[in-house]
Design a protein around this motif. Structure first.
Motif, PDB file in Angstrom:
ATOM      1  N   SER A  60      26.225   3.901  10.572  1.00 29.17           N
ATOM      2  CA  SER A  60      27.234   3.277   9.723  1.00 29.17           C
ATOM      3  C   SER A  60      27.682   4.282   8.669  1.00 29.17           C
ATOM      4  O   SER A  60      26.986   5.261   8.381  1.00 29.17           O
ATOM      5  N   ALA A  61      28.846   4.035   8.112  1.00 25.86           N
ATOM      6  CA  ALA A  61      29.371   4.918   7.071  1.00 25.86           C
ATOM      7  C   ALA A  61      28.562   4.782   5.783  1.00 25.86           C
ATOM      8  O   ALA A  61      28.269   5.774   5.112  1.00 25.86           O
ATOM      9  N   GLN A  62      28.211   3.560   5.431  1.00 24.36           N
ATOM     10  CA  GLN A  62      27.354   3.302   4.274  1.00 24.36           C
ATOM     11  C   GLN A  62      25.943   3.031   4.766  1.00 24.36           C
ATOM     12  O   GLN A  62      25.735   2.723   5.941  1.00 24.36           O
ATOM     13  N   PRO A  63      24.952   3.117   3.886  1.00 24.09           N
ATOM     14  CA  PRO A  63      23.577   2.854   4.331  1.00 24.09           C
ATOM     15  C   PRO A  63      23.423   1.477   4.962  1.00 24.09           C
ATOM     16  O   PRO A  63      23.929   0.479   4.441  1.00 24.09           O
ATOM     17  N   LEU A  64      22.727   1.430   6.079  1.00 29.84           N
ATOM     18  CA  LEU A  64      22.341   0.153   6.670  1.00 29.84           C
ATOM     19  C   LEU A  64      21.290  -0.526   5.796  1.00 29.84           C
ATOM     20  O   LEU A  64      21.295  -1.741   5.624  1.00 29.84           O
ATOM     21  N   PHE A  65      20.385   0.283   5.281  1.00 23.83           N
ATOM     22  CA  PHE A  65      19.364  -0.205   4.359  1.00 23.83           C
ATOM     23  C   PHE A  65      18.852   0.982   3.552  1.00 23.83           C
ATOM     24  O   PHE A  65      19.134   2.146   3.862  1.00 23.83           O
ATOM     25  N   TYR A  66      18.125   0.664   2.501  1.00 20.67           N
ATOM     26  CA  TYR A  66      17.517   1.687   1.663  1.00 20.67           C
ATOM     27  C   TYR A  66      16.007   1.647   1.853  1.00 20.67           C
ATOM     28  O   TYR A  66      15.384   0.583   1.765  1.00 20.67           O
ATOM     29  N   LEU A  67      15.430   2.797   2.138  1.00 18.18           N
ATOM     30  CA  LEU A  67      13.987   2.894   2.197  1.00 18.18           C
ATOM     31  C   LEU A  67      13.436   2.852   0.773  1.00 18.18           C
ATOM     32  O   LEU A  67      13.841   3.644  -0.085  1.00 18.18           O
ATOM     33  N   VAL A  68      12.533   1.928   0.511  1.00 14.77           N
ATOM     34  CA  VAL A  68      11.819   1.882  -0.753  1.00 14.77           C
ATOM     35  C   VAL A  68      10.339   1.724  -0.438  1.00 14.77           C
ATOM     36  O   VAL A  68       9.973   1.232   0.636  1.00 14.77           O
ATOM     37  N   ARG A  69       9.517   2.141  -1.348  1.00 14.39           N
ATOM     38  CA  ARG A  69       8.075   1.966  -1.173  1.00 14.39           C
ATOM     39  C   ARG A  69       7.610   0.799  -2.033  1.00 14.39           C
ATOM     40  O   ARG A  69       8.095   0.592  -3.139  1.00 14.39           O
ATOM     41  N   ARG A  70       6.651   0.037  -1.510  1.00 18.79           N
ATOM     42  CA  ARG A  70       6.106  -1.114  -2.215  1.00 18.79           C
ATOM     43  C   ARG A  70       4.673  -0.838  -2.630  1.00 18.79           C
ATOM     44  O   ARG A  70       3.894  -0.256  -1.876  1.00 18.79           O
ATOM     45  N   GLY A  71       4.321  -1.277  -3.826  1.00 18.82           N
ATOM     46  CA  GLY A  71       2.961  -1.096  -4.305  1.00 18.82           C
ATOM     47  C   GLY A  71       2.922  -0.826  -5.791  1.00 18.82           C
ATOM     48  O   GLY A  71       3.934  -0.914  -6.501  1.00 18.82           O
ATOM     49  N   SER A  72       1.749  -0.461  -6.274  1.00 16.84           N
ATOM     50  CA  SER A  72       1.540  -0.254  -7.710  1.00 16.84           C
ATOM     51  C   SER A  72       1.638   1.202  -8.137  1.00 16.84           C
ATOM     52  O   SER A  72       1.526   1.514  -9.321  1.00 16.84           O
ATOM     53  N   ASP A  73       1.841   2.116  -7.180  1.00 19.83           N
ATOM     54  CA  ASP A  73       1.910   3.541  -7.519  1.00 19.83           C
ATOM     55  C   ASP A  73       3.272   3.918  -8.091  1.00 19.83           C
ATOM     56  O   ASP A  73       4.280   3.245  -7.856  1.00 19.83           O
ATOM     57  N   HIS A  92       0.818  -1.215   0.000  1.00 17.86           N
ATOM     58  CA  HIS A  92       0.000   0.000   0.000  1.00 17.86           C
ATOM     59  C   HIS A  92       0.852   1.266   0.000  1.00 17.86           C
ATOM     60  O   HIS A  92       0.497   2.265   0.611  1.00 17.86           O
ATOM     61  N   GLY A  93       2.002   1.209  -0.647  1.00 19.68           N
ATOM     62  CA  GLY A  93       2.882   2.364  -0.657  1.00 19.68           C
ATOM     63  C   GLY A  93       3.679   2.500   0.626  1.00 19.68           C
ATOM     64  O   GLY A  93       4.284   3.553   0.882  1.00 19.68           O
ATOM     65  N   ASP A  94       3.703   1.441   1.449  1.00 19.44           N
ATOM     66  CA  ASP A  94       4.418   1.494   2.723  1.00 19.44           C
ATOM     67  C   ASP A  94       5.921   1.391   2.505  1.00 19.44           C
ATOM     68  O   ASP A  94       6.392   0.750   1.571  1.00 19.44           O
ATOM     69  N   PHE A  95       6.659   2.035   3.397  1.00 20.88           N
ATOM     70  CA  PHE A  95       8.114   1.945   3.370  1.00 20.88           C
ATOM     71  C   PHE A  95       8.545   0.544   3.809  1.00 20.88           C
ATOM     72  O   PHE A  95       8.024  -0.017   4.777  1.00 20.88           O
ATOM     73  N   GLN A  96       9.522   0.011   3.100  1.00 16.65           N
ATOM     74  CA  GLN A  96      10.190  -1.209   3.517  1.00 16.65           C
ATOM     75  C   GLN A  96      11.690  -1.000   3.380  1.00 16.65           C
ATOM     76  O   GLN A  96      12.141  -0.092   2.678  1.00 16.65           O
ATOM     77  N   GLY A  97      12.454  -1.863   4.050  1.00 18.11           N
ATOM     78  CA  GLY A  97      13.898  -1.725   4.012  1.00 18.11           C
ATOM     79  C   GLY A  97      14.549  -2.741   3.088  1.00 18.11           C
ATOM     80  O   GLY A  97      14.350  -3.939   3.243  1.00 18.11           O
ATOM     81  N   LEU A  98      15.291  -2.242   2.121  1.00 20.32           N
ATOM     82  CA  LEU A  98      16.121  -3.088   1.259  1.00 20.32           C
ATOM     83  C   LEU A  98      17.490  -3.146   1.930  1.00 20.32           C
ATOM     84  O   LEU A  98      18.270  -2.204   1.844  1.00 20.32           O
ATOM     85  N   GLU A  99      17.744  -4.255   2.659  1.00 21.11           N
ATOM     86  CA  GLU A  99      18.924  -4.297   3.524  1.00 21.11           C
ATOM     87  C   GLU A  99      20.215  -4.238   2.732  1.00 21.11           C
ATOM     88  O   GLU A  99      20.290  -4.658   1.587  1.00 21.11           O
ATOM     89  N   ASN A 100      21.252  -3.732   3.423  1.00 21.32           N
ATOM     90  CA  ASN A 100      22.533  -3.489   2.762  1.00 21.32           C
ATOM     91  C   ASN A 100      23.695  -4.095   3.538  1.00 21.32           C
ATOM     92  O   ASN A 100      24.823  -3.596   3.465  1.00 21.32           O
TER      93      ASN A 100
END
Length: 380
Positions: A88-101, A38-46
């Motif tokens: 952390s020096a580099q991203p721990l994770f990337y915020l991405v949105r999930r859904g069809s929008d 539903h356009g919610d934020f999820q974490g793409l771990e790094n």
């Protein structure tokens, strides 16, 4: 070549095949991509790979045409009221949105697939599989559910995590805010039937601690399946994404594994290599390490978590997590115990499907999963 399922794993597999000159048909039983979200934020771990996950995707030809934001710091709360800053020096994770929008990961991957020449057919229920195919129909049961709200807010950007059984049994609660958008949720591994109560406590916690302000809040829910099949091939077909257990059993950060499984399947087809062998050597050790991490997390319990949180707050948290998730002799030795424990605790007894309106029961009531038999690659 047919790919059954238009989730991230299925779409990246189709993109890689189409760009190599293969004719690809994607069959998706929903009316659009990302219908579980539903356009919610999820974490793409790094942290589970040596390289940055965005570099990995670009190297594989997947363009970052979706909205993403690298998170390098956050706050972790424990059940005793303590809180720790991790960075952390580099991203721990990337915020991405999930859904069809537009801007969501799923929407962006669909656009890239179509641009590459993939034929995507929606509302197409596959009752059987014929010819060359890759199976990517997603999870068919829930070992973890997430229930929460997406909302607009004028709060400052930030990421907050809470490890407290009163908010999320055996799981965690979180608040993610970026650029005027927010997602707050409770992720539960048990107590599904009481999801509303846990979400209410989660919202109250963040209101009390951070002054959480939500505008135009919309509820959402999701679910995931923790499983490690004995083989990632069924009927001669590669099985990818959550259908093949591409999920982190500790915290549910499975997107990176799912994307990687889709690319591995495409690679096996294009290079004429065994997908089973590639999965066995490149993905299964990571999945096993995650299940061992879940075992250790459960054994430590709330009393031991502050020590772990404190350790993560000293030094680079990404490096510390990388060590935790790195396959090792210890993880190989402990995996049989972790798997036995997982088999015994994977089903939530409160979710009895009788007068239950948890996320999983709602999904089961609204959808009749297609080709359910194709989800069984290990007898479970």
């Amino acid at each position: 070549m047919t790919v059954i399922g238009a989730g991230p794993a299925g779409l990246v597999c189709a993109i890689a095949l189409a760009r190599a000159g293969r004719r690809v048909l994607v069959r998706e039983w929903h009316r659009n991509v990302g219908m579980r979200f539903h356009g919610d934020f999820q974490g793409l771990e790094n942290w589970s790979g040596e390289q940055d996950v965005m570099d990995d995707l670009c190297a594989a030809g997947i363009e970052p045409t979706f909205d993403y934001h690298g998170v390098t710091r956050g706050t972790v709360y424990d059940s005793r009221g303590g809180h720790y800053q991790v960075q952390s020096a580099q991203p721990l994770f990337y915020l991405v949105r999930r859904g069809s929008d537009e801007g969501c990961l799923d929407h962006a991957l669909l656009g890239q697939a179509i641009a590459a020449g993939v034929n995507v057919r929606f509302e197409d229920r596959a009752s059987d599989v014929e010819g060359d195919a890759v199976l990517a129909i997603g999870p068919r049961r829930a070992d973890i559910i997430a229930v929460g709200y997406v909302f607009a807010t004028d709060m400052a950007d930030g990421s907050w995590l809470v490890l407290d059984e009163r908010l999320a049994p055996r799981g965690y609660a979180y608040l993610l805010i970026h650029d005027g958008r927010g997602t707050v949720a409770s992720c539960l591994l048990k107590g599904f039937k009481q999801q509303a109560a846990y979400l209410t406590r989660t919202v109250a916690f963040f209101r009390d601690r951070l002054g959480l302000a939500m505008n135009a809040a919309k509820p959402f829910g999701g679910f995931g399946n923790f499983r490690i099949p004995s083989s990632a091939v069924q009927g001669g077909h590669p099985v990818i994404g959550e259908q093949a257990g591409s999920q982190d059993a500790l915290a549910g950060f499975g997107m990176r594994y799912a994307l990687r499984s889709g690319l591995l399947a495409a690679r096996s087809i294009l290079e004429g290599r065994s997908y089973a062998s590639l999965w066995h050597h490149e993905l299964r050790p990571l999945l096993r390490a995650g299940m061992v991490n879940r075992l250790i997390f459960d054994l430590i319990g709330e009393r031991g978590l502050p020590a772990v949180e404190k350790r993560l707050s000293h030094g680079d948290a990404r490096h510390a997590l990388r060590r935790i998730y790195r396959p090792s002799i210890v993880s190989r030795l402990l995996f049989p115990i972790a798997k036995l424990r997982s088999l015994g605790a994977s089903r939530d007894p409160s979710c009895d499907h009788i007068d239950c309106d948890c996320v999983w029961c709602q999904h089961q009531a609204e959808h009749n999963p297609p080709i359910a038999d194709l989800n069984r690659t290990d007898g479970r």
